[in-house]
Design a protein around this motif. Structure first.
Motif, PDB file in Angstrom:
ATOM      1  N   VAL A  22       0.887  -1.256  -0.056  1.00 27.19           N
ATOM      2  CA  VAL A  22      -0.041  -0.041  -0.100  1.00 27.19           C
ATOM      3  C   VAL A  22       0.950   1.229   0.013  1.00 27.19           C
ATOM      4  O   VAL A  22       0.679   2.061  -0.660  1.00 27.19           O
ATOM      5  CB  VAL A  22      -1.006   0.015   1.125  1.00 27.19           C
ATOM      6  N   LEU A  23       1.912   1.383   0.851  1.00 28.13           N
ATOM      7  CA  LEU A  23       2.871   2.328   0.977  1.00 28.13           C
ATOM      8  C   LEU A  23       3.354   2.513  -0.533  1.00 28.13           C
ATOM      9  O   LEU A  23       3.620   3.696  -0.971  1.00 28.13           O
ATOM     10  CB  LEU A  23       4.087   2.134   1.929  1.00 28.13           C
ATOM     11  N   GLU A  24       4.029   1.704  -1.092  1.00 26.11           N
ATOM     12  CA  GLU A  24       4.665   1.650  -2.251  1.00 26.11           C
ATOM     13  C   GLU A  24       3.703   2.088  -3.477  1.00 26.11           C
ATOM     14  O   GLU A  24       4.011   2.819  -4.474  1.00 26.11           O
ATOM     15  CB  GLU A  24       5.371   0.388  -2.562  1.00 26.11           C
ATOM     16  N   GLY A  25       2.454   1.733  -3.362  1.00 29.52           N
ATOM     17  CA  GLY A  25       1.466   1.798  -4.496  1.00 29.52           C
ATOM     18  C   GLY A  25       0.585   3.228  -4.642  1.00 29.52           C
ATOM     19  O   GLY A  25       0.283   3.667  -5.276  1.00 29.52           O
ATOM     20  N   ARG A  26       0.953   3.714  -3.320  1.00 28.42           N
ATOM     21  CA  ARG A  26       0.133   5.040  -3.188  1.00 28.42           C
ATOM     22  C   ARG A  26       0.470   6.006  -4.069  1.00 28.42           C
ATOM     23  O   ARG A  26       1.846   6.464  -4.227  1.00 28.42           O
ATOM     24  CB  ARG A  26       0.167   5.603  -1.675  1.00 28.42           C
ATOM     25  N   THR A  27      -0.183   6.904  -4.841  1.00 27.49           N
ATOM     26  CA  THR A  27       0.144   7.894  -5.568  1.00 27.49           C
ATOM     27  C   THR A  27      -1.178   8.915  -5.772  1.00 27.49           C
ATOM     28  O   THR A  27      -2.257   8.531  -5.532  1.00 27.49           O
ATOM     29  CB  THR A  27       0.279   7.319  -7.027  1.00 27.49           C
ATOM     30  N   SER A  28      -0.843  10.141  -6.089  1.00 29.92           N
ATOM     31  CA  SER A  28      -1.581  11.351  -6.090  1.00 29.92           C
ATOM     32  C   SER A  28      -2.478  11.060  -7.446  1.00 29.92           C
ATOM     33  O   SER A  28      -1.796  11.109  -8.616  1.00 29.92           O
ATOM     34  CB  SER A  28      -1.224  12.762  -5.885  1.00 29.92           C
ATOM     35  N   ILE A  29      -4.030  11.085  -7.444  1.00 28.28           N
ATOM     36  CA  ILE A  29      -4.714  10.943  -8.641  1.00 28.28           C
ATOM     37  C   ILE A  29      -5.464  12.284  -8.785  1.00 28.28           C
ATOM     38  O   ILE A  29      -6.376  12.581  -7.971  1.00 28.28           O
ATOM     39  CB  ILE A  29      -5.618   9.757  -8.621  1.00 28.28           C
TER      40      ILE A  29
END
Length: 706
Positions: free
Chosen positions: A513-520
């Motif tokens: 989850v930490l690695e995959g979080r990105t601003s959309i």
């Protein structure tokens, strides 16, 4: 009493006759500069950080760079402060304020001592600062054991007529028993290749002089190689370096020199070049070594070039010095046919220099040389400010430059016979303050600091605060009930129930989850289902049973998945629904105890403005998010307990809540983006919530992923 006054612990009052004008009050630390009447001819300016405000029955003028302040007793002093919006001398301020010149000088002296007013620089020649630096360096630059007799003669011959603001001196100290000191001078360099859009060489040169018995001889000129604006192919790197060598006037070239080509292709372009007149190895190249891989590659290239194994065998001992913000540099000499046999390592990192004793031991450096080097590296830095002089030789309060002497770097030289020689380099430089119209404050405090940022920073952290910070509970008002009600309010919209344990159990690992979080920021997709929104709100805001022990007694309370100062959890979530399937557009207050939404009947146009603010904050054009979560703080709830840091704590809580929301959204496969700012006035009108008791302090947009 005199000792207290001299130490800066006593308040000082300025008078005009028997009338008190203003008092300088020390803060948590003694005054660094005791008040001295302002110079009659100097122009002064109010600091861009100074502010005037009333507290109870006092009128204070303060500045966030210190906890000391000036209390104003006479309204004419306020007129002086207003006049300082422009550069003014005491004579001009006296005419505009109604105070005497003597009274103005005393008041300005109080303000000047803590930086509320600052002298404004007038046009000055730079050469006096250069001369003063040279004079100071003659006396102070050399550590114990080195004599400055020959140095003085050498410094007197330095050409300073063309010096500019980059001027500084570098002293090369030989620790081989000779006590020789060589000098490098940074002066403008205007040779070929320094001008135009395709400049190859930097505009400053380091002119190194060998000084023996006061007799100078130019050893070489070191010039920075201008890095290319974009990555170059290996052949283009060689071509660029040859162009720079041609501009320097040397016959040496990289092309056709197999060893030099291998070096450039292996570790890149050098950062600096030096022409060494009268030597067979006529050019010195300085390459940055950022990591052990580059060091190992350089060693292999030098071994293939036939450099002595006696020198290369020392590379292993150099390895502990690799890394840090200031990279190691390797100095290598270029000849017309290959590479010179000598190798030098220049160490700039303070952390690496601290390890020098062990490295020198492993390199087998002569013990006497080791001792001399360690004495030089332990010398404390020296700093001072030099001031403009009046025609009579007295000093004004207008500084010319801040000057410093400090260790610059050390050099480990590997000789062809395997001998290791260590030299130290000291720096003596100016930070010039002679730009017309600038103040001392402009030189000391970066212009990127804005008034409100510095004030907020200093008032919410210890060091420059006179009062208390923290949980003083200075009010008797009780905060909002700590336990949210599980009873929905009349008219609330009940959200779909969420089994928190079940949804968490199905989540991907937290690391993913930490690695995959990105601003959309793309909001043109489908509507956001109300069920997903309900799950996100429940994940973030659901109540967790907690217990605290105090004096042997157990207290039960409700916590959350994120931390909050004092366990107050003063921040609510207000949902602005734009395109949410199953929910009418509008503003809603989320009640975590009952897992319900309460409609907020504010101005509909302002609700649209709040949602559209997400587009403005993210550069999203006309697109609007499916939903916007606004973090609304119940300001009194936390301010009644925490003094001096309430808003600072709320911003910290906004940060942890935003992180919790975004990580939860990522685990659910939703898009999110935190906004940098929002419109608190529009929020108050859009919701009907009071600006001062339940205002917005953070926003985050939520959307489905396409």
């Amino acid at each position: 009493m005199q000792k207290l006054a001299d130490g800066g612990f006593l308040a000082v009052t300025a008078y005009q006759g028997d009338t008190p004008l203003a008092t300088l009050v020390p803060g948590v630390e003694p005054l660094e500069l005791l008040p001295v009447d302002a110079s009659l001819t100097t122009a002064y300016r109010l600091s861009r950080f100074a502010y005037l405000h009333r507290t109870k029955r006092q009128m204070l003028i303060e500045i966030p760079t210190t906890s000391a302040y000036v209390e104003i007793h006479d309204p004419r002093v306020a007129a002086v402060a207003a006049g300082l919006a422009f550069d003014q001398t005491p004579v001009a301020l006296a005419a505009s304020s109604g105070l005497s010149v003597a009274g103005v000088r005393e008041v300005l002296g109080l303000m000047r001592s803590i930086g509320i007013v600052v002298p404004v620089l007038r046009g000055l020649e730079f050469e006096p600062a250069v001369r003063s630096l040279i004079d100071w360096a003659e006396r102070e630059a050399l550590p114990s054991g080195f004599t400055n007799s020959g140095l003085v003669v050498g410094l007197d011959k330095i050409p300073v007529a063309d010096a500019d603001t980059s001027f500084h001196l570098i002293f090369e100290l030989h620790h081989d028993g000779s006590r020789q000191v060589d000098i490098s001078v940074c002066l403008p360099y205007s040779g070929d290749g320094t001008t135009g859009d395709r400049a190859l060489l930097g505009p400053t040169g380091f002119y190194e002089f060998d000084v023996v018995d006061g007799v100078q001889s130019l050893m070489g000129v070191f010039v920075h190689l201008v890095p290319p604006t974009e990555p170059l192919e290996q052949a283009a790197q060689v071509q660029r370096l040859d162009q720079a060598l041609r501009a320097l006037g040397t016959e040496c070239r990289i092309r056709g020199n197999v060893d030099a080509v291998a070096l450039v292709e292996g570790i890149g372009l050098p950062g600096m070049l030096a022409v060494l007149p009268g030597r067979e190895d006529a050019v010195r190249m300085l390459f940055s070594i950022f990591d052990l891989t580059t060091l190992s590659l350089a060693r292999a290239i030098l071994a293939a070039a036939g450099l002595p194994e006696a020198s290369l065998s020392h590379f292993a001992a150099i390895e502990p010095l690799i890394g840090g913000l200031a990279p190691l540099r390797i100095a290598l000499d270029l000849t017309e046919t290959g590479l010179g046999s000598r190798i030098g390592f220049e160490v700039f990192s303070p952390q690496a220099i601290e390890m020098l004793a062990g490295v020198m031991e492993n390199l087998g450096v002569d013990p006497k040389m080791q001792a001399s080097v360690l004495i030089a590296t332990s010398e404390p830095p020296k700093k001072r400010t030099v001031y403009q002089l009046n025609p009579d030789g007295s000093a004004t309060d207008i500084p010319i430059a801040n000057q410093s002497i400090d260790l610059l770097h050390i050099k480990i030289g590997l000789e062809r016979n395997g001998e290791v020689v260590v030299k130290t380099y000291s720096y003596a430089g100016n930070k010039p303050l002679n730009e017309v119209g600038k103040s001392v404050e402009d030189a000391d405090i970066p212009m990127s600091w804005e008034f409100h940022d510095l004030l907020f920073h200093t008032k919410t952290r210890y060091g420059r605060v006179r009062g208390k910070l923290g949980g003083t509970a200075r009010f008797t008002v009780m905060p909002h009930p700590a336990e949210p009600s599980t009873q929905p309010a009349p008219g609330d919209i009940l959200l779909p129930k969420v089994d928190i344990s079940a949804v968490i159990a199905a989540d991907p690992p937290f690391g993913q989850v930490l690695e995959g979080r990105t601003s959309i920021r793309s909001w043109d997709g489908p509507e956001l289902p109300v069920g997903q929104l309900a799950e996100l709100l429940a994940r973030v805001m659901h109540l967790i049973p907690r217990s605290d022990e105090m004096l042997g007694e157990i207290f039960e309370r409700s916590g959350r998945v994120y931390p909050s100062g004092g366990g107050l959890y003063e921040i609510d979530i207000v949902l602005f629904a734009n395109r949410v399937a199953g929910l009418a557009p509008g503003a809603y207050l989320y009640r975590q105890g009952s897992h319900s939404l309460g409609a907020l009947n504010g101005d509909k146009a302002k609700q649209d403005k709040v949602v559209f603010g997400a587009s403005e904050a993210t550069g999203g054009g006309m697109s609007r998010p499916q939903s916007l979560l606004v973090l609304a703080a119940r300001f009194p709830d936390i301010a009644t307990k925490y003094e001096g840091i309430a808003y600072s704590l709320m911003l910290k809580h906004v940060g942890v809540m935003m992180a919790t929301i975004q990580y939860s959204a990522a685990a659910m496969g939703l898009g999110s983006v935190a906004l940098g700012t929002g419109d608190s006035d529009a929020f108050a009108l859009a919701t009907g919530l009071d600006y001062y008791t339940h205002g917005s302090i953070g926003e985050i947009a939520i959307s489905p992923l396409d």
